[in-house]
Design a protein around this motif. Structure first.
Motif, PDB file in Angstrom:
ATOM      1  N   TYR A  34       0.804  -1.227   0.000  1.00 11.89           N
ATOM      2  CA  TYR A  34       0.000   0.000   0.000  1.00 11.89           C
ATOM      3  C   TYR A  34       0.838   1.280   0.000  1.00 11.89           C
ATOM      4  CZ  TYR A  34       0.957   0.718   4.980  1.00 11.89           C
ATOM      5  OH  TYR A  34       1.582   0.945   6.177  1.00 11.89           O
ATOM      6  N   HIS A  35       0.212   2.329  -0.544  1.00 15.16           N
ATOM      7  CA  HIS A  35       0.680   3.712  -0.449  1.00 15.16           C
ATOM      8  C   HIS A  35      -0.479   4.512   0.135  1.00 15.16           C
ATOM      9  CE1 HIS A  35       4.139   3.135  -3.084  1.00 15.16           C
ATOM     10  NE2 HIS A  35       3.341   2.632  -4.017  1.00 15.16           N
ATOM     11  N   LEU A  36      -0.184   5.449   1.002  1.00 16.06           N
ATOM     12  CA  LEU A  36      -1.183   6.351   1.548  1.00 16.06           C
ATOM     13  C   LEU A  36      -0.646   7.769   1.397  1.00 16.06           C
ATOM     14  CD1 LEU A  36      -3.263   5.795   4.700  1.00 16.06           C
ATOM     15  CD2 LEU A  36      -2.393   8.050   4.158  1.00 16.06           C
ATOM     16  N   ALA A  37      -1.333   8.584   0.587  1.00 19.32           N
ATOM     17  CA  ALA A  37      -0.881   9.950   0.307  1.00 19.32           C
ATOM     18  C   ALA A  37      -1.739  10.953   1.063  1.00 19.32           C
ATOM     19  CB  ALA A  37      -0.955  10.237  -1.188  1.00 19.32           C
ATOM     20  N   GLU A  38      -1.071  11.899   1.687  1.00 17.89           N
ATOM     21  CA  GLU A  38      -1.730  13.018   2.356  1.00 17.89           C
ATOM     22  C   GLU A  38      -1.822  14.149   1.332  1.00 17.89           C
ATOM     23  OE1 GLU A  38       1.166  13.417   5.402  1.00 17.89           O
ATOM     24  OE2 GLU A  38       0.557  11.551   6.373  1.00 17.89           O
ATOM     25  N   LEU A  39      -2.960  14.257   0.662  1.00 22.70           N
ATOM     26  CA  LEU A  39      -3.119  15.200  -0.446  1.00 22.70           C
ATOM     27  C   LEU A  39      -3.315  16.634   0.024  1.00 22.70           C
ATOM     28  CD1 LEU A  39      -5.448  13.088  -2.758  1.00 22.70           C
ATOM     29  CD2 LEU A  39      -2.948  13.310  -2.869  1.00 22.70           C
ATOM     30  N   ALA A  40      -3.912  16.817   1.185  1.00 21.94           N
ATOM     31  CA  ALA A  40      -4.130  18.151   1.749  1.00 21.94           C
ATOM     32  C   ALA A  40      -4.311  18.008   3.252  1.00 21.94           C
ATOM     33  CB  ALA A  40      -5.357  18.810   1.138  1.00 21.94           C
ATOM     34  N   THR A  41      -3.842  19.019   3.998  1.00 16.72           N
ATOM     35  CA  THR A  41      -3.955  19.023   5.455  1.00 16.72           C
ATOM     36  C   THR A  41      -4.396  20.409   5.907  1.00 16.72           C
ATOM     37  OG1 THR A  41      -2.184  17.382   5.646  1.00 16.72           O
ATOM     38  CG2 THR A  41      -2.707  18.639   7.626  1.00 16.72           C
ATOM     39  N   SER A  42      -5.428  20.442   6.743  1.00 16.99           N
ATOM     40  CA  SER A  42      -5.937  21.709   7.272  1.00 16.99           C
ATOM     41  C   SER A  42      -5.078  22.164   8.452  1.00 16.99           C
ATOM     42  CB  SER A  42      -7.389  21.551   7.730  1.00 16.99           C
ATOM     43  OG  SER A  42      -7.459  20.843   8.960  1.00 16.99           O
ATOM     44  N   GLU A  43      -5.451  23.280   9.001  1.00 11.33           N
ATOM     45  CA  GLU A  43      -4.841  23.714  10.259  1.00 11.33           C
ATOM     46  C   GLU A  43      -5.506  22.946  11.401  1.00 11.33           C
ATOM     47  OE1 GLU A  43      -7.501  27.613  11.231  1.00 11.33           O
ATOM     48  OE2 GLU A  43      -6.004  27.812   9.667  1.00 11.33           O
ATOM     49  N   ASP A  44      -4.946  23.057  12.597  1.00  7.42           N
ATOM     50  CA  ASP A  44      -5.573  22.394  13.744  1.00  7.42           C
ATOM     51  C   ASP A  44      -6.679  23.282  14.318  1.00  7.42           C
ATOM     52  OD1 ASP A  44      -4.534  24.186  15.748  1.00  7.42           O
ATOM     53  OD2 ASP A  44      -2.647  23.083  15.684  1.00  7.42           O
ATOM     54  N   PHE A  45      -7.410  22.766  15.303  1.00  7.61           N
ATOM     55  CA  PHE A  45      -8.602  23.438  15.829  1.00  7.61           C
ATOM     56  C   PHE A  45      -8.560  23.586  17.342  1.00  7.61           C
ATOM     57  CE2 PHE A  45      -9.586  21.282  11.882  1.00  7.61           C
ATOM     58  CZ  PHE A  45     -10.039  22.344  11.125  1.00  7.61           C
ATOM     59  N   TRP A  46      -7.372  23.764  17.914  1.00  9.65           N
ATOM     60  CA  TRP A  46      -7.233  23.879  19.369  1.00  9.65           C
ATOM     61  C   TRP A  46      -7.980  25.081  19.915  1.00  9.65           C
ATOM     62  CZ3 TRP A  46      -5.683  19.842  21.965  1.00  9.65           C
ATOM     63  CH2 TRP A  46      -4.898  18.889  21.322  1.00  9.65           C
ATOM     64  N   GLU A  47      -8.014  26.191  19.203  1.00  6.41           N
ATOM     65  CA  GLU A  47      -8.639  27.426  19.684  1.00  6.41           C
ATOM     66  C   GLU A  47      -9.956  27.700  18.960  1.00  6.41           C
ATOM     67  OE1 GLU A  47      -7.269  29.129  22.212  1.00  6.41           O
ATOM     68  OE2 GLU A  47      -5.621  27.690  22.277  1.00  6.41           O
ATOM     69  N   ASP A  48     -10.678  26.679  18.578  1.00  6.71           N
ATOM     70  CA  ASP A  48     -11.875  26.840  17.754  1.00  6.71           C
ATOM     71  C   ASP A  48     -13.137  26.593  18.574  1.00  6.71           C
ATOM     72  OD1 ASP A  48     -13.404  27.121  15.366  1.00  6.71           O
ATOM     73  OD2 ASP A  48     -13.460  24.947  15.167  1.00  6.71           O
ATOM     74  N   ASP A  49     -14.181  27.348  18.290  1.00  6.84           N
ATOM     75  CA  ASP A  49     -15.485  27.141  18.940  1.00  6.84           C
ATOM     76  C   ASP A  49     -16.335  26.117  18.184  1.00  6.84           C
ATOM     77  OD1 ASP A  49     -16.269  28.471  16.666  1.00  6.84           O
ATOM     78  OD2 ASP A  49     -17.180  30.167  17.718  1.00  6.84           O
ATOM     79  N   GLY A  50     -15.795  25.532  17.144  1.00  6.99           N
ATOM     80  CA  GLY A  50     -16.515  24.542  16.342  1.00  6.99           C
ATOM     81  C   GLY A  50     -16.869  25.039  14.956  1.00  6.99           C
ATOM     82  N   THR A  51     -16.883  26.351  14.757  1.00  4.98           N
ATOM     83  CA  THR A  51     -17.268  26.923  13.469  1.00  4.98           C
ATOM     84  C   THR A  51     -16.241  26.625  12.389  1.00  4.98           C
ATOM     85  OG1 THR A  51     -18.396  28.698  14.644  1.00  4.98           O
ATOM     86  CG2 THR A  51     -17.934  29.057  12.303  1.00  4.98           C
ATOM     87  N   ARG A  52     -14.971  26.922  12.660  1.00  6.24           N
ATOM     88  CA  ARG A  52     -13.922  26.666  11.660  1.00  6.24           C
ATOM     89  C   ARG A  52     -13.819  25.182  11.361  1.00  6.24           C
ATOM     90  NH1 ARG A  52      -8.716  27.526  12.570  1.00  6.24           N
ATOM     91  NH2 ARG A  52      -8.958  27.230  14.797  1.00  6.24           N
ATOM     92  N   ARG A  53     -13.980  24.360  12.380  1.00  4.09           N
ATOM     93  CA  ARG A  53     -13.895  22.911  12.204  1.00  4.09           C
ATOM     94  C   ARG A  53     -14.981  22.420  11.252  1.00  4.09           C
ATOM     95  NH1 ARG A  53     -16.219  18.542  13.823  1.00  4.09           N
ATOM     96  NH2 ARG A  53     -15.055  16.635  14.124  1.00  4.09           N
TER      97      ARG A  53
END
Length: 147
Positions: A34-53
């Motif tokens: 197998y190969h597993l490609a990470e095609l795109a990665t978002s930012e993290d959500f440590w300081e998020d109220d849920g909206t950005r997530r």
């Protein structure tokens, strides 16, 4: 990564040999079969109220669906494959082959094709390990049949 580069990455992984041992690659991870490609990665959500997530989740699912449309022109409509029961089986102690075992821990479902003359499976999924962590658009190329 643009959709053209994502398609080029998938094409490259479809033609490359699989690594003999599990490990990192230039686009993600891989191992025997197998190969597993990470095609795109978002930012993290440590300081998020849920909206950005929620917005990021919707965007990554739309990106997956757009890429799936392009791949459907090549290989037909994808099968939707839920990994929920695979995750439950792994948690119960069943040995699940890679890449399916680790995927089931953070990807709820996949768009899946049996796509080439070499018997390879191609899958797209949206990953998130935990609600504070980034989303990832993943592509999988494997000869391992889904469990």
């Amino acid at each position: 990564m643009t959709i053209a580069r994502q398609l080029a990455t998938i094409d490259r992984l479809c033609s490359e040999a699989f690594p003999p041992e599990p490990g990192r690659s230039d686009v993600g991870t891989g191992g025997p079969g197998y190969h597993l490609a990470e095609l795109a990665t978002s930012e993290d959500f440590w300081e998020d109220d849920g909206t950005r997530r929620l917005e990021a989740e919707e965007q990554y699912e739309a990106d997956r669906d757009g890429l799936a449309e392009r791949l459907a022109h090549r290989w037909g409509p994808p099968r939707r494959f839920s990994l929920m029961s695979v995750c439950e089986r792994a948690e119960a102690g069943e040995e699940i082959p890679e890449p399916w075992g680790s995927l089931s821990a953070h990807v709820p479902d996949l768009h899946l094709w049996r796509a080439d003359e070499h018997g390879r499976w191609i899958a797209l999924g949206v990953s998130q390990w935990d609600k504070e962590l980034p989303f990832q658009l993943l592509a999988v190329v494997t000869v391992m049949d889904p469990p």
